[in-house]
Every structure is written in structure tokens, then in C-alpha cells.
Scaffold this motif. Structure first.
Motif, mmCIF file in Angstrom:
data_model
loop_
_atom_site.group_PDB
_atom_site.id
_atom_site.type_symbol
_atom_site.label_atom_id
_atom_site.label_comp_id
_atom_site.label_asym_id
_atom_site.label_seq_id
_atom_site.Cartn_x
_atom_site.Cartn_y
_atom_site.Cartn_z
ATOM 1 N N LYS A 63 0.834 -1.203 0.000
ATOM 2 C CA LYS A 63 0.000 0.000 0.000
ATOM 3 C C LYS A 63 0.870 1.255 0.000
ATOM 4 O O LYS A 63 0.551 2.246 -0.678
ATOM 5 N N THR A 64 1.982 1.233 0.722
ATOM 6 C CA THR A 64 2.888 2.380 0.738
ATOM 7 C C THR A 64 3.472 2.629 -0.644
ATOM 8 O O THR A 64 3.482 3.768 -1.135
ATOM 9 N N PHE A 65 3.970 1.587 -1.300
ATOM 10 C CA PHE A 65 4.517 1.725 -2.650
ATOM 11 C C PHE A 65 3.449 2.229 -3.618
ATOM 12 O O PHE A 65 3.705 3.100 -4.457
ATOM 13 N N TYR A 71 1.296 9.328 -6.058
ATOM 14 C CA TYR A 71 1.682 10.702 -5.716
ATOM 15 C C TYR A 71 2.770 11.209 -6.659
ATOM 16 O O TYR A 71 2.688 12.330 -7.185
ATOM 17 N N VAL A 72 3.798 10.401 -6.865
ATOM 18 C CA VAL A 72 4.908 10.817 -7.737
ATOM 19 C C VAL A 72 4.408 11.010 -9.168
ATOM 20 O O VAL A 72 4.740 12.008 -9.827
ATOM 21 N N GLU A 73 3.611 10.081 -9.647
ATOM 22 C CA GLU A 73 3.109 10.164 -11.021
ATOM 23 C C GLU A 73 2.271 11.429 -11.217
ATOM 24 O O GLU A 73 2.350 12.083 -12.259
ATOM 25 N N GLU A 74 1.489 11.774 -10.211
ATOM 26 C CA GLU A 74 0.626 12.956 -10.301
ATOM 27 C C GLU A 74 1.433 14.239 -10.453
ATOM 28 O O GLU A 74 1.005 15.183 -11.126
ATOM 29 N N HIS A 75 2.626 14.289 -9.847
ATOM 30 C CA HIS A 75 3.410 15.529 -9.837
ATOM 31 C C HIS A 75 4.512 15.558 -10.895
ATOM 32 O O HIS A 75 5.235 16.557 -11.008
ATOM 33 N N HIS A 90 13.830 18.535 -7.543
ATOM 34 C CA HIS A 90 12.445 18.445 -7.098
ATOM 35 C C HIS A 90 11.912 17.014 -7.191
ATOM 36 O O HIS A 90 11.058 16.617 -6.394
ATOM 37 N N TYR A 91 12.430 16.262 -8.151
ATOM 38 C CA TYR A 91 12.021 14.858 -8.237
ATOM 39 C C TYR A 91 12.490 14.081 -7.012
ATOM 40 O O TYR A 91 11.738 13.297 -6.433
ATOM 41 N N PHE A 92 13.730 14.300 -6.607
ATOM 42 C CA PHE A 92 14.257 13.609 -5.435
ATOM 43 C C PHE A 92 13.484 13.990 -4.173
ATOM 44 O O PHE A 92 13.431 13.220 -3.217
ATOM 45 N N MET A 93 12.889 15.187 -4.173
ATOM 46 C CA MET A 93 12.155 15.634 -3.002
ATOM 47 C C MET A 93 10.687 15.240 -3.027
ATOM 48 O O MET A 93 9.978 15.426 -2.034
ATOM 49 N N LEU A 94 10.191 14.700 -4.139
ATOM 50 C CA LEU A 94 8.791 14.280 -4.196
ATOM 51 C C LEU A 94 8.493 13.252 -3.121
ATOM 52 O O LEU A 94 7.458 13.309 -2.452
ATOM 53 N N ARG A 95 9.396 12.289 -2.963
ATOM 54 C CA ARG A 95 9.175 11.240 -1.970
ATOM 55 C C ARG A 95 9.143 11.831 -0.564
ATOM 56 O O ARG A 95 8.272 11.483 0.244
ATOM 57 N N GLU A 96 10.093 12.746 -0.281
ATOM 58 C CA GLU A 96 10.114 13.359 1.039
ATOM 59 C C GLU A 96 8.878 14.222 1.262
ATOM 60 O O GLU A 96 8.361 14.306 2.379
ATOM 61 N N SER A 97 8.409 14.861 0.198
ATOM 62 C CA SER A 97 7.190 15.662 0.311
ATOM 63 C C SER A 97 6.010 14.782 0.699
ATOM 64 O O SER A 97 5.200 15.153 1.564
ATOM 65 N N TYR A 98 5.912 13.621 0.084
ATOM 66 C CA TYR A 98 4.833 12.688 0.420
ATOM 67 C C TYR A 98 4.968 12.222 1.867
ATOM 68 O O TYR A 98 3.988 12.186 2.627
ATOM 69 N N PHE A 99 6.192 11.901 2.273
ATOM 70 C CA PHE A 99 6.398 11.363 3.617
ATOM 71 C C PHE A 99 6.237 12.428 4.703
ATOM 72 O O PHE A 99 6.023 12.083 5.868
ATOM 73 N N GLN A 100 6.348 13.708 4.338
ATOM 74 C CA GLN A 100 6.080 14.761 5.313
ATOM 75 C C GLN A 100 4.658 14.632 5.850
ATOM 76 O O GLN A 100 4.398 14.891 7.020
ATOM 77 N N ASP A 101 3.743 14.239 4.988
ATOM 78 C CA ASP A 101 2.336 14.097 5.377
ATOM 79 C C ASP A 101 1.968 12.669 5.768
ATOM 80 O O ASP A 101 0.856 12.437 6.229
ATOM 81 N N HIS A 102 2.890 11.727 5.563
ATOM 82 C CA HIS A 102 2.609 10.321 5.865
ATOM 83 C C HIS A 102 3.817 9.704 6.588
ATOM 84 O O HIS A 102 4.522 8.854 6.026
ATOM 85 N N ALA A 129 8.597 -3.064 -7.981
ATOM 86 C CA ALA A 129 8.851 -3.007 -9.417
ATOM 87 C C ALA A 129 8.094 -1.883 -10.137
ATOM 88 O O ALA A 129 8.693 -1.169 -10.951
ATOM 89 N N PRO A 130 6.796 -1.664 -9.896
ATOM 90 C CA PRO A 130 6.105 -0.587 -10.629
ATOM 91 C C PRO A 130 6.688 0.793 -10.386
ATOM 92 O O PRO A 130 6.866 1.572 -11.330
ATOM 93 N N ILE A 131 7.009 1.120 -9.133
ATOM 94 C CA ILE A 131 7.553 2.452 -8.878
ATOM 95 C C ILE A 131 8.995 2.549 -9.377
ATOM 96 O O ILE A 131 9.453 3.615 -9.784
ATOM 97 N N ARG A 132 9.705 1.437 -9.405
ATOM 98 C CA ARG A 132 11.057 1.473 -9.963
ATOM 99 C C ARG A 132 11.003 1.744 -11.456
ATOM 100 O O ARG A 132 11.814 2.518 -11.988
ATOM 101 N N ARG A 133 10.035 1.140 -12.168
ATOM 102 C CA ARG A 133 9.886 1.415 -13.599
ATOM 103 C C ARG A 133 9.522 2.878 -13.830
ATOM 104 O O ARG A 133 10.016 3.510 -14.771
ATOM 105 N N LEU A 134 8.668 3.412 -12.974
ATOM 106 C CA LEU A 134 8.302 4.818 -13.084
ATOM 107 C C LEU A 134 9.534 5.707 -12.915
ATOM 108 O O LEU A 134 9.745 6.660 -13.672
ATOM 109 N N ASN A 135 10.369 5.394 -11.940
ATOM 110 C CA ASN A 135 11.609 6.135 -11.720
ATOM 111 C C ASN A 135 12.506 6.073 -12.954
ATOM 112 O O ASN A 135 13.044 7.087 -13.410
ATOM 113 N N GLN A 136 12.689 4.862 -13.486
ATOM 114 C CA GLN A 136 13.573 4.677 -14.627
ATOM 115 C C GLN A 136 13.097 5.469 -15.837
ATOM 116 O O GLN A 136 13.888 6.142 -16.505
ATOM 117 N N GLU A 137 11.808 5.414 -16.112
ATOM 118 C CA GLU A 137 11.270 6.121 -17.277
ATOM 119 C C GLU A 137 11.449 7.626 -17.141
ATOM 120 O O GLU A 137 11.822 8.308 -18.102
#
Length: 212
Positions: A63-65, A71-75, A90-102, A129-137
Motif C-alpha cells: 500500500k505504501t509503494f 503521488y509521484v506520477e501525479e506531480h 524536485h524529483y528527489f524531493m517528491l518522496r520526502e514531500s509525500y512522507f512529510q504528510d505520511h 517493481a512498478p515504482i522502480r519502472r516509473l523512476n527509470q522512465e
């Protein structure tokens, strides 16, 4: 309430309890007795829906992934309009931005990525795997806009940035003298780190004119 609705409510109740426990204590300090005892869940109901601690932990990881992926895809679209160095920051900070609220999901994410139970590593990698593919693309698109050093190829540069991104929270934490008190401070520190990652820290030596 139908039987199906009652079952879904029970599953959600157990998931929320597991999320709080794993998201507070990590994997090692949690067991089924703790989850049941702290949240008033009977062992009969718990084991009716879930086989044990590992299944619940993997549910929280999945569920976390999934939520982080959304969230990352939306931004991402806004980042593609930025200059490549700014987009990386800003991409590297997307994850931290999400975790600020979670914050509980952050603990679960770090437990899965930095301190995974050895017997669950394969399953965690499959869930990732899905979020890793998103990162790679995304990183492939960014790299295609970067003026790389002539000896580097885009695939190597993409793998490098992907490797840095996966452990960036640890790098950011170690780099700061004290934990950042606000997101703006974290963004500034991220910019400093990525400036060194992308452009290096050593001044290129001038060619020796005496050498022919």
C-alpha cells in the motif's frame, strides 16, 4: 451491513492497526500479539483474515509503494517543464514531500528498502517493481535532456541517478548537521547535495603545457 461489508471493515481495521505498529516501530519490534493487544483485535479475527506478521507487513509495504507511486506520477508533469538540474532536485524531493504528510509510511518504506527482512527481500522487490519502472522512465527522459560528459552513455547516467535516488534519504540525513525542521531547509540541502552529485566537487586540473 452485509457480510461482505463487515469483512471489508474488519480487514481495514486490521490494516490500520498494522500500519500504526509497523509505521511506528518498524518490522523487528512488531508481532501479532502487539497488534492485537494494542488495538483490541481478537486473535481469532486476526488469523481469520491474515496468516501472520509477514503478510501484514507486506500488505503495508504494498500500500505504501502504491500510494507513493500515485503521488509521484501525479506531480511528474510539472517537473518535465523545468531545467534538468531543477527537475532532478524536485524529483528527489517528491518522496520526502509525500512522507512529510505520511510519517508512518516513511518508516515502513525505510524498513522495506534499508532494513528488509532477508526472507522477504524477493517479495519486496516485486512490490517495488512498478515504482522502480516509473523512476527509470522519468530519469531516462531527464538524462536525454542533459549535456553528459562525452565518455558517459545515457544508460549509465540513468542507473547512477536511480542508485542515488534509492538511498537519497540516508544521504540527506547524514549530510545535515541536524535534522531539517522544515521542508524548505530540506530542499536547500538537497540542492547542495545534487549540485555536487551532478557537477562534482573537484576542479578539473589544467592540462600541463609542458607535456606534448
Amino acid at each position: 451491513m452485509t457480510q461482505k461489508e463487515r469483512q471489508e471493515r474488519s480487514r481495514e481495521e486490521i490494516y490500520r492497526a498494522a500500519l500504526e505498529e509497523f509505521g511506528t516501530c518498524g518490522y523487528d519490534r512488531v508481532n501479532m500479539e502487539r497488534i492485537c493487544g494494542n488495538h483490541g483485535i481478537s486473535k481469532g479475527m486476526m488469523y481469520h483474515y491474515y496468516s501472520g506478521k509477514d503478510e501484514l507487513f507486506l500488505l503495508c509495504v504494498e500500500k505504501t509503494f502504491s500510494d507513493l507511486h500515485a503521488y509521484v506520477e501525479e506531480h511528474m508533469n510539472t517537473l518535465e517543464k523545468q531545467a534538468a538540474p531543477d527537475a532532478v532536485k524536485h524529483y528527489f524531493m517528491l518522496r520526502e514531500s509525500y512522507f512529510q504528510d505520511h510519517p508512518r509510511q516513511k518508516v515502513i518504506f525505510e524498513s522495506a528498502m534499508l532494513r528488509p527482512p532477508r526472507h522477504l527481500i524477493q517479495q519486496i522487490q516485486e512490490l517495488r517493481a512498478p515504482i522502480r519502472r516509473l523512476n527509470q522512465e522519468f530519469l531516462e527522459k531527464l538524462v536525454s535532456r542533459m549535456p553528459l560528459r562525452t565518455e558517459l552513455n545515457p544508460k549509465a547516467a540513468t542507473r547512477y541517478l536511480e542508485s542515488v535516488e534509492s538511498c537519497f534519504p540516508s544521504i540527506l540525513s547524514s549530510y545535515q548537521d541536524e535534522p531539517a525542521e522544515d521542508f524548505h531547509s530540506m530542499l536547500e540541502a538537497t540542492g547542495e547535495i545534487l549540485n555536487m552529485i551532478l557537477f562534482g566537487i573537484l576542479q578539473q586540473p589544467k592540462p600541463d603545457a609542458s607535456i606534448t
